[in-house]
Every structure is written in C-alpha cells, then in structure tokens.
Design a protein around this motif. Structure first.
Motif, PDB file in Angstrom:
ATOM      1  N   ASP A  57      -3.634  13.153 -10.898  1.00  0.00           N
ATOM      2  CA  ASP A  57      -4.986  13.265 -11.376  1.00  0.00           C
ATOM      3  C   ASP A  57      -5.852  12.415 -10.686  1.00  0.00           C
ATOM      4  O   ASP A  57      -7.117  12.293 -10.171  1.00  0.00           O
ATOM      5  CB  ASP A  57      -5.220  13.208 -12.887  1.00  0.00           C
ATOM      6  N   LEU A  58      -5.220  11.162 -10.502  1.00  0.00           N
ATOM      7  CA  LEU A  58      -6.083  10.074  -9.657  1.00  0.00           C
ATOM      8  C   LEU A  58      -6.101  10.332  -8.221  1.00  0.00           C
ATOM      9  O   LEU A  58      -7.259  10.193  -7.780  1.00  0.00           O
ATOM     10  CB  LEU A  58      -5.244   8.663  -9.717  1.00  0.00           C
ATOM     11  N   GLN A  59      -5.125  10.964  -7.495  1.00  0.00           N
ATOM     12  CA  GLN A  59      -5.391  11.517  -6.186  1.00  0.00           C
ATOM     13  C   GLN A  59      -6.460  12.552  -6.080  1.00  0.00           C
ATOM     14  O   GLN A  59      -7.222  12.691  -5.229  1.00  0.00           O
ATOM     15  CB  GLN A  59      -4.182  12.086  -5.926  1.00  0.00           C
ATOM     16  N   ALA A  60      -6.298  13.512  -7.171  1.00  0.00           N
ATOM     17  CA  ALA A  60      -7.508  14.272  -6.986  1.00  0.00           C
ATOM     18  C   ALA A  60      -9.009  13.588  -7.092  1.00  0.00           C
ATOM     19  O   ALA A  60     -10.032  13.853  -6.462  1.00  0.00           O
ATOM     20  CB  ALA A  60      -7.330  15.423  -8.306  1.00  0.00           C
ATOM     21  N   LEU A  61      -9.097  12.504  -8.131  1.00  0.00           N
ATOM     22  CA  LEU A  61     -10.286  11.883  -8.166  1.00  0.00           C
ATOM     23  C   LEU A  61     -10.615  11.144  -6.911  1.00  0.00           C
ATOM     24  O   LEU A  61     -11.799  11.315  -6.241  1.00  0.00           O
ATOM     25  CB  LEU A  61     -10.460  10.900  -9.141  1.00  0.00           C
ATOM     26  N   ASP A  62      -9.576  10.618  -5.793  1.00  0.00           N
ATOM     27  CA  ASP A  62      -9.818  10.202  -4.715  1.00  0.00           C
ATOM     28  C   ASP A  62     -10.368  11.164  -3.714  1.00  0.00           C
ATOM     29  O   ASP A  62     -11.253  10.854  -3.077  1.00  0.00           O
ATOM     30  CB  ASP A  62      -8.391   9.659  -3.981  1.00  0.00           C
ATOM     31  N   ARG A  63      -9.901  12.363  -3.705  1.00  0.00           N
ATOM     32  CA  ARG A  63     -10.217  13.515  -2.795  1.00  0.00           C
ATOM     33  C   ARG A  63     -11.734  13.836  -3.048  1.00  0.00           C
ATOM     34  O   ARG A  63     -12.354  14.064  -1.974  1.00  0.00           O
ATOM     35  CB  ARG A  63      -9.253  14.667  -2.794  1.00  0.00           C
ATOM     36  N   CYS A  64     -11.914  14.067  -4.326  1.00  0.00           N
ATOM     37  CA  CYS A  64     -13.412  14.279  -4.905  1.00  0.00           C
ATOM     38  C   CYS A  64     -14.172  13.230  -4.298  1.00  0.00           C
ATOM     39  O   CYS A  64     -15.424  13.786  -3.908  1.00  0.00           O
ATOM     40  CB  CYS A  64     -13.204  14.645  -6.276  1.00  0.00           C
ATOM     41  N   ARG A  65     -14.037  11.985  -4.676  1.00  0.00           N
ATOM     42  CA  ARG A  65     -14.954  10.893  -4.258  1.00  0.00           C
ATOM     43  C   ARG A  65     -15.139  10.972  -2.740  1.00  0.00           C
ATOM     44  O   ARG A  65     -16.289  10.559  -2.095  1.00  0.00           O
ATOM     45  CB  ARG A  65     -14.879   9.715  -4.717  1.00  0.00           C
ATOM     46  N   SER A  66     -14.036  10.953  -1.881  1.00  0.00           N
ATOM     47  CA  SER A  66     -13.988  10.952  -0.442  1.00  0.00           C
ATOM     48  C   SER A  66     -14.696  11.943   0.131  1.00  0.00           C
ATOM     49  O   SER A  66     -15.358  11.656   1.303  1.00  0.00           O
ATOM     50  CB  SER A  66     -12.458  10.783   0.040  1.00  0.00           C
ATOM     51  N   ALA A  67     -14.767  13.216  -0.454  1.00  0.00           N
ATOM     52  CA  ALA A  67     -15.480  14.387   0.198  1.00  0.00           C
ATOM     53  C   ALA A  67     -16.838  14.297  -0.239  1.00  0.00           C
ATOM     54  O   ALA A  67     -17.738  14.884   0.333  1.00  0.00           O
ATOM     55  CB  ALA A  67     -14.919  15.448  -0.476  1.00  0.00           C
ATOM     56  N   PHE A  75      -2.039  -2.366  -8.953  1.00  0.00           N
ATOM     57  CA  PHE A  75      -1.377  -2.038 -10.186  1.00  0.00           C
ATOM     58  C   PHE A  75      -2.393  -1.529 -11.111  1.00  0.00           C
ATOM     59  O   PHE A  75      -1.834  -0.681 -11.595  1.00  0.00           O
ATOM     60  CB  PHE A  75      -0.753  -3.512 -10.597  1.00  0.00           C
ATOM     61  N   HIS A  76      -3.429  -2.069 -11.270  1.00  0.00           N
ATOM     62  CA  HIS A  76      -4.396  -1.696 -12.284  1.00  0.00           C
ATOM     63  C   HIS A  76      -5.097  -0.311 -11.885  1.00  0.00           C
ATOM     64  O   HIS A  76      -5.496   0.552 -12.562  1.00  0.00           O
ATOM     65  CB  HIS A  76      -5.508  -2.426 -12.573  1.00  0.00           C
ATOM     66  N   ALA A  77      -5.270  -0.048 -10.575  1.00  0.00           N
ATOM     67  CA  ALA A  77      -6.059   1.069  -9.931  1.00  0.00           C
ATOM     68  C   ALA A  77      -4.853   2.488 -10.187  1.00  0.00           C
ATOM     69  O   ALA A  77      -5.430   3.429 -10.702  1.00  0.00           O
ATOM     70  CB  ALA A  77      -6.051   1.153  -8.493  1.00  0.00           C
ATOM     71  N   ASN A  78      -3.665   2.212 -10.180  1.00  0.00           N
ATOM     72  CA  ASN A  78      -2.823   3.129 -10.294  1.00  0.00           C
ATOM     73  C   ASN A  78      -2.635   3.384 -11.789  1.00  0.00           C
ATOM     74  O   ASN A  78      -1.838   4.354 -12.241  1.00  0.00           O
ATOM     75  CB  ASN A  78      -1.356   2.868  -9.738  1.00  0.00           C
ATOM     76  N   ARG A  79      -3.056   2.674 -12.822  1.00  0.00           N
ATOM     77  CA  ARG A  79      -3.210   2.798 -14.256  1.00  0.00           C
ATOM     78  C   ARG A  79      -4.764   3.478 -14.717  1.00  0.00           C
ATOM     79  O   ARG A  79      -4.720   3.769 -16.002  1.00  0.00           O
ATOM     80  CB  ARG A  79      -2.807   1.508 -15.039  1.00  0.00           C
ATOM     81  N   GLY A  80      -5.247   3.889 -13.752  1.00  0.00           N
ATOM     82  CA  GLY A  80      -6.511   4.640 -14.092  1.00  0.00           C
ATOM     83  C   GLY A  80      -7.909   3.746 -14.043  1.00  0.00           C
ATOM     84  O   GLY A  80      -8.865   4.452 -14.213  1.00  0.00           O
ATOM     85  N   VAL A  81      -7.714   2.563 -13.615  1.00  0.00           N
ATOM     86  CA  VAL A  81      -8.839   1.733 -13.627  1.00  0.00           C
ATOM     87  C   VAL A  81      -9.703   2.193 -12.399  1.00  0.00           C
ATOM     88  O   VAL A  81      -9.048   2.311 -11.233  1.00  0.00           O
ATOM     89  CB  VAL A  81      -8.553   0.118 -13.418  1.00  0.00           C
ATOM     90  N   LEU A 120       0.693  -1.247   0.086  1.00  0.00           N
ATOM     91  CA  LEU A 120       0.081  -0.010  -0.080  1.00  0.00           C
ATOM     92  C   LEU A 120       0.778   1.193  -0.090  1.00  0.00           C
ATOM     93  O   LEU A 120       0.582   2.161  -0.630  1.00  0.00           O
ATOM     94  CB  LEU A 120      -1.051   0.063   1.276  1.00  0.00           C
ATOM     95  N   ASP A 121       1.841   1.298   0.800  1.00  0.00           N
ATOM     96  CA  ASP A 121       2.789   2.468   0.765  1.00  0.00           C
ATOM     97  C   ASP A 121       3.477   2.621  -0.645  1.00  0.00           C
ATOM     98  O   ASP A 121       3.394   3.870  -1.048  1.00  0.00           O
ATOM     99  CB  ASP A 121       3.961   2.230   1.742  1.00  0.00           C
ATOM    100  N   ARG A 122       3.941   1.503  -1.123  1.00  0.00           N
ATOM    101  CA  ARG A 122       4.482   1.698  -2.683  1.00  0.00           C
ATOM    102  C   ARG A 122       3.153   2.245  -3.593  1.00  0.00           C
ATOM    103  O   ARG A 122       3.611   3.086  -4.577  1.00  0.00           O
ATOM    104  CB  ARG A 122       4.945   0.608  -3.110  1.00  0.00           C
ATOM    105  N   ALA A 123       1.977   1.866  -3.559  1.00  0.00           N
ATOM    106  CA  ALA A 123       0.761   2.005  -4.344  1.00  0.00           C
ATOM    107  C   ALA A 123       0.644   3.844  -4.042  1.00  0.00           C
ATOM    108  O   ALA A 123       0.258   4.304  -5.079  1.00  0.00           O
ATOM    109  CB  ALA A 123      -0.372   1.389  -4.231  1.00  0.00           C
ATOM    110  N   VAL A 124       0.439   4.034  -3.120  1.00  0.00           N
ATOM    111  CA  VAL A 124       0.378   5.488  -2.445  1.00  0.00           C
ATOM    112  C   VAL A 124       1.450   6.388  -3.129  1.00  0.00           C
ATOM    113  O   VAL A 124       1.054   7.441  -3.794  1.00  0.00           O
ATOM    114  CB  VAL A 124       0.316   5.562  -1.121  1.00  0.00           C
ATOM    115  N   ALA A 125       2.674   5.807  -3.109  1.00  0.00           N
ATOM    116  CA  ALA A 125       3.684   6.890  -3.492  1.00  0.00           C
ATOM    117  C   ALA A 125       3.794   6.862  -5.119  1.00  0.00           C
ATOM    118  O   ALA A 125       4.023   7.961  -5.540  1.00  0.00           O
ATOM    119  CB  ALA A 125       5.141   6.231  -3.111  1.00  0.00           C
ATOM    120  N   GLY A 126       3.199   5.769  -5.846  1.00  0.00           N
ATOM    121  CA  GLY A 126       3.052   5.720  -7.111  1.00  0.00           C
ATOM    122  C   GLY A 126       1.849   6.224  -7.704  1.00  0.00           C
ATOM    123  O   GLY A 126       1.789   6.430  -9.037  1.00  0.00           O
ATOM    124  N   ARG A 127       0.911   6.803  -6.996  1.00  0.00           N
ATOM    125  CA  ARG A 127      -0.505   7.226  -7.689  1.00  0.00           C
ATOM    126  C   ARG A 127      -0.346   8.648  -8.329  1.00  0.00           C
ATOM    127  O   ARG A 127       0.290   9.576  -7.686  1.00  0.00           O
ATOM    128  CB  ARG A 127      -1.318   7.366  -6.584  1.00  0.00           C
TER     129      ARG A 127
END
Length: 589
Positions: free
Chosen positions: A45-55, A241-247, A35-42
């Motif tokens: 624009d995907l992080q922005a989508l994470d924040r938008c939906r989390s809010a 792996f696929h989540a960080n490629r935009g799935v 998970l640490d590696r996935a967060v660092a590699g995200r």
C-alpha cells in the motif's frame, strides 16, 4: 527520459560528494545497501502511494493541504487518543497531522521531547510503535498523512550512542563534537547562544568524556557530528525505518545547525543544505511519497537554499517564518509594509518547493529573524508591543545580547482575546484575519493546536517545578475539549472560520488558482494585498486596521470578480473593506 530513481541516485551521489569529498563513494555504497533493504521491505500500500504521488508531480503545490501541529499529550493524552479524535480533525479539513516530538525522550527535562533517547521507540506515556503505526494506517484510510518530528541535530545524553561514547567506545565518541577545553573559547567566539538565559554557552564539560561536548541547545542535548559519515547513515536508516511504517513526512528539527565550521556561526553552512538534499534524494529512491519539512527559523535568504540547488531538490517544505513574523509586526503597526517585504522574499522559492504558512507554533516569536529586513527600532517596537505595551497578552522571552526579546503566547492571547481592556470583537477579528491570510498564500497552511477554538495561554506552567523555568510552556496548553463543541464566540466562530478558510483554499485548485503570492503596492498603507497569477487571477486584500478602508487596486486587478470566502459579487473599481476584513477576490472567467 531519465527514470526518477536514476535521477535521485545521481543527486544522492552529488550531495555526498559535496559533504564527504573523496570518501563519498564508500558512503554511497553503504547508503545503497540501506536503500535496497528499505525498498525490499516496503509494504504494497505504501508502494502504491509512492506511484500515485510520483505520477502527480504537482500535488504538493496545491492549496489547502492543511497541517495540524500539536503535542500528543496535551491534545489527546496518547496516540490511541489521537485516533479517537480523527473525526474532529477531519471535520476541520485537516489533511496532515504533525505531532511534536513523540519519540522516546530522556527522563526528566527533555526540552519538550526534543532530547531524544531512542529514535525507534515511542515515548512510553504516549504509546508504543504499534500505536504509531496504527495512527499512520488510520490516516491513510482517510487520505490524510502523518509528519513525524525527527530531531536530527542532536540526541539526548542518555541515547545509546552517547552512553557508549561515555563508556569509552571511540566509534561512538566520533558521533559527537568533542572539543578540547583549550579550543572551546575559539569556537564559542563566533557562536550565538540559542538560550542565553537558561542555557548559556554552546559546550558542556562531561566527566565521563573527560572533555567538552558541543551542546547548542541544552547541556543534555549533544550535537551530532555529520562530518562522520556514520552519523548520516544512522539518521538515514531512522528515516527509512519510520517511512516503512507508514510515516508520510518528516520535520527535520534544527536543520541549520547540522554542520560546524570554525570562524562561523555554524548555522546554514553549505554542507547542512547538502545533508537535507541527500535525505531527499535517498527518500526519492526508497519512499518517494514522503515529504520533508525543514525547521529553519532563519532569514528567507538562509532558508531558501534548503529547498535545493539547481536540479538537486532539497526539502519539499520549510516554515515561512519571515512572513509569519512580519504579519504580527504589520498587525501591530496597522501598516502592511513589512509583510509585503517578506512575501516578496518568500516568492524567491524554487518551483518545486512549498512554504508551510503559519500564525503560531510551540516556539517563541523571534523578532531577530527579521533583522535583515527591518530596523532595530522596528524589531524593538514589535517586541515591546507584544510583550505588554499593546493589545497583546504575550510575554517577553530571552534573547542574545544586543538582540530584542522574543515573544511567547498563544495566538488568541497575542491578538488580545481574554484581556478586559481590549475590544473582544476586534481581537477575534484579528485572529480571523491572520488565518484567512495564511490560507490565501501559496503553500500549506498550518493550524497550531487550540487556535481553532481561540485557546488562550497556559499560565499554570509557572507553578509546575518541571516547567516553570521554560517560558515557552505559555503556548503549550492542554486542549480544552469543552471549547471544541461550543457554538458561541469566540471559540465557535473561530472553529467555523477555520473550516471556511480550509474549504476555500482547497476550492482554489478547481477554480484554477495557482502560483506564488506576489505583493501589490496599494494606495492604502493599512491594507495588505497580494496576488497569485499562474492561472486564474486571484487577489487577497487584508485590512490590518480597526478602521474601514477603501483601496484602489492597480489596473488589471480592479476588475469585477467574486469573493471566494463569501461568494458575494465584487464590482470593478475601488474596494471597501470593513475593519480587519479579508477578501479573496477571484476574477471572473
């Protein structure tokens, strides 16, 4: 207030304890590294989508998040071809694309792509990983999302893990359920064959393994052993792996089968529910905008736990198989009773969860899934009706001993379109009724490829040596693009109807309609009625009969309103419904 990531970490630890007991701490530590590696590699624009939906905690519960399910090869040839068809899909109001398995499959027979040989590569005839990322990026630009099929219960025999196991590597042998021949009969005694005609039994002897391998589906599909934490971690890494490629979503195929326990059917075990919840918790840490869809074609009582338990969330979405199958039974009988029963059962979902409401998919109609809510005589009658006794152009499929045959066929064929002895106006009206009804339910409506243009069965599979043994290819035709621009009935009318239903479903959000669908007991057996009452009052009435009906609604649901689908005023009192008419009654402010 507890941070969402802290809650998710606590939920992940709880799930892993349920699955792995005293070993959970070590598994959590290894998951934490992934998970640490996935967060660092995200990507940003995907992080922005994470924040938008989390809010926006309620975004997934809104109406009109329409899904389109399809095989890439049958729809557009390649992933690049899908990109070229996005304008068409967007014109239908599609918000989510759900391509059926597109990851690299084994050569030859692959169960329609469900025998995956590599989770990190795309099937070469469809494109490559770059093409998949391009599609995901194009969808984000259009405020659309991609749901990727992850076959998490089994791999192909040709997967690298299986090849290493067959070469004698004990580490990878432990990735699979390998059973001593003397024990096979004991396990098999409680199991139910999925494909009793084409793949009887649940175990396959493999000479290289010098033992029997668990193969729930086909002999070339080897069941993974989630009692081995390495398997859970491998699959989590695939999701990240696929989540960080935009799935933006994953369909977890065959989730009920993830855990094996002696003396049981090895379906819907508590650990299977916990595994899905663990995936959800992990994604909440590293990719919280990603949704999970559980493929569990089981009774509602067995599906609902996949949504989670207590404060621990599980899957965001699950197939509303009970309601789907019941709608077909109700339509055959012209009696709403079984549909009311299953809508009531579906209303038991947790608040955070949503149903994927659908009319058809790439698989068979499994009447046995209603066995807990309908009599054997009901199941047999519906099976016979859609297997050739009624207006349907469907075909019977295999079943377990003592069960009733499932049914194959495209939606258009099942309602009678294309049959010379069936009134074609009534057939088209039945097709519209089914889709109007699922769009009115709470949850995400799904359109199966070709239904929007009333595409019929593909009988050519019978002449194809690679497909003729598999009856489900009947409902897996190639898209007929000449129908996509047709204006006449039935294709033009159905396409226009799908656009209307999707737009109307999305309009419900602004109109203040929310909450679960709850069935109404009406004075007319042929009319299905359900309400949604968490906000502005909404009533759906569907006349399942070829005869006009007048229905009296219970007090409180008989007030003046308007039909969301047509904008006409509906006066208070009894409601007149034309044959197969569906009405969405919205109460006046």
């Amino acid at each position: 207030m507890e941070r969402e990531t802290d809650r998710a970490r606590r939920a992940l630890a709880t799930c892993l304890e349920r699955i792995y007991g005293d070993n959970a701490g070590a598994v959590f530590a290894r998951a934490d590294d992934l998970l640490d590696r996935a967060v660092a590699g995200r990507a940003a624009d995907l992080q922005a989508l994470d924040r938008c939906r989390s809010a926006d905690a309620g975004w997934a519960a809104r109406s009109g998040e329409t899904v389109y399910a399809f095989y890439v090869g049958q729809f557009a040839g390649t992933l690049a071809g899908v990109v070229d068809r996005l304008d068409y899909l967007q014109s239908l109001g599609i918000r989510w694309l759900h391509p059926l398995p597109l990851l690299k499959a084994r050569p030859g027979e692959s169960d329609g792509g469900f025998a995956v040989a590599d989770y990190r590569e795309v099937e070469p005839r469809l494109g490559d990983l770059a093409a998949l990322e391009r599609l995901a990026a194009e969808l984000r630009q259009r405020d659309m999302g991609l749901i990727l099929d992850i076959v998490c219960n089994h791999t192909a025999r040709e997967h690298d893990w299986a090849e290493r196991a067959r070469a004698g590597d004990p580490h990878y042998r432990a990735y699979y359920h390998v059973v001593d021949g003397a024990d096979v009969a004991g396990w098999d005694a409680a199991l139910v064959d999925v494909f009793p005609d084409t793949a009887p039994g649940n175990f396959t002897y493999d000479a290289a393994m010098a033992d029997w391998v668990w193969t729930t589906f086909y002999p070339y599909q080897w069941d993974l052993n989630y009692a081995n934490p390495a398997v859970f971690l491998e699959m989590l890494d695939v999701l990240l792996f696929h989540a960080n490629r935009g799935v933006q979503g994953f369909r977890l195929d065959s989730a009920p089968f993830l855990w094996k326990r002696a003396g049981t059917t090895c379906r819907n075990q508590p650990e299977a529910y916990a595994i899905v919840a663990a995936f959800r918790a992990a994604l909440d840490i590293a990719a919280p905008s990603v949704v999970l869809l559980t493929e569990a074609i089981e009774s509602p009582e067995d599906v609902t736990p996949f949504f989670g338990e207590g404060d621990t969330k599980g899957s965001d979405l699950a197939y509303n198989n009970g309601v789907m199958t019941a709608l077909w039974g109700a339509l055959a009988d012209q009696d709403a009773m079984i549909a009311r029963t299953m809508i009531a059962a579906a209303a038991e979902r947790p608040d955070h969860a949503a149903w994927l409401n659908y009319v058809r998919c790439h698989d068979d109609l499994i009447w046995n899934a209603l066995a807990g809510h309908a009599s054997p005589a009901d199941l047999q009658r519906w099976s016979d009706f859609y297997g050739g006794d009624g207006f349907s152009g469907g075909q019977a499929f295999q079943t377990v001993p003592g069960g009733v045959p499932s049914t194959n066929g495209m939606t258009a064929a099942l309602v009678g379109l294309g049959r010379p002895d069936v009134d074609q106006g009534e057939a088209l009206a039945r097709l519209k009724l089914l889709y109007a009804t699922i769009h009115a339910l709470d949850g995400w409506p799904m359109i199966y490829m070709g239904d929007e243009v009333a595409l019929g069965n593909d009988v050519t599979y019978r002449n194809d040596l690679a497909r003729c043994h598999e009856g489900r290819w009947l409902q897996r035709p190639a898209m007929d693009w000449s129908r996509a621009s047709a204006t006449e009935a039935p294709e033009g009318q159905m396409r226009d109807a799908i656009r209307i239903y999707g737009a109307a479903a999305r309009a419900l959000n602004a109109l203040g309609v929310a909450g679960r669908a709850v069935p109404l007991a009406l004075d007319c057996a042929a009319v299905l009625g359900f309400v949604r009452d968490d906000g502005r009052r909404f009533l759906c009435l569907a006349n399942l009969s070829a005869e006009a009906q007048t229905v009296r609604c219970p007090r409180g649901w008989d007030e003046t309103g308007s039909d969301v689908l047509t904008n006409r005023v509906i006066p208070a009192g009894p409601v007149d419904l034309a044959p197969f008419e569906v009405l969405w009654r919205l109460a006046d402010q």
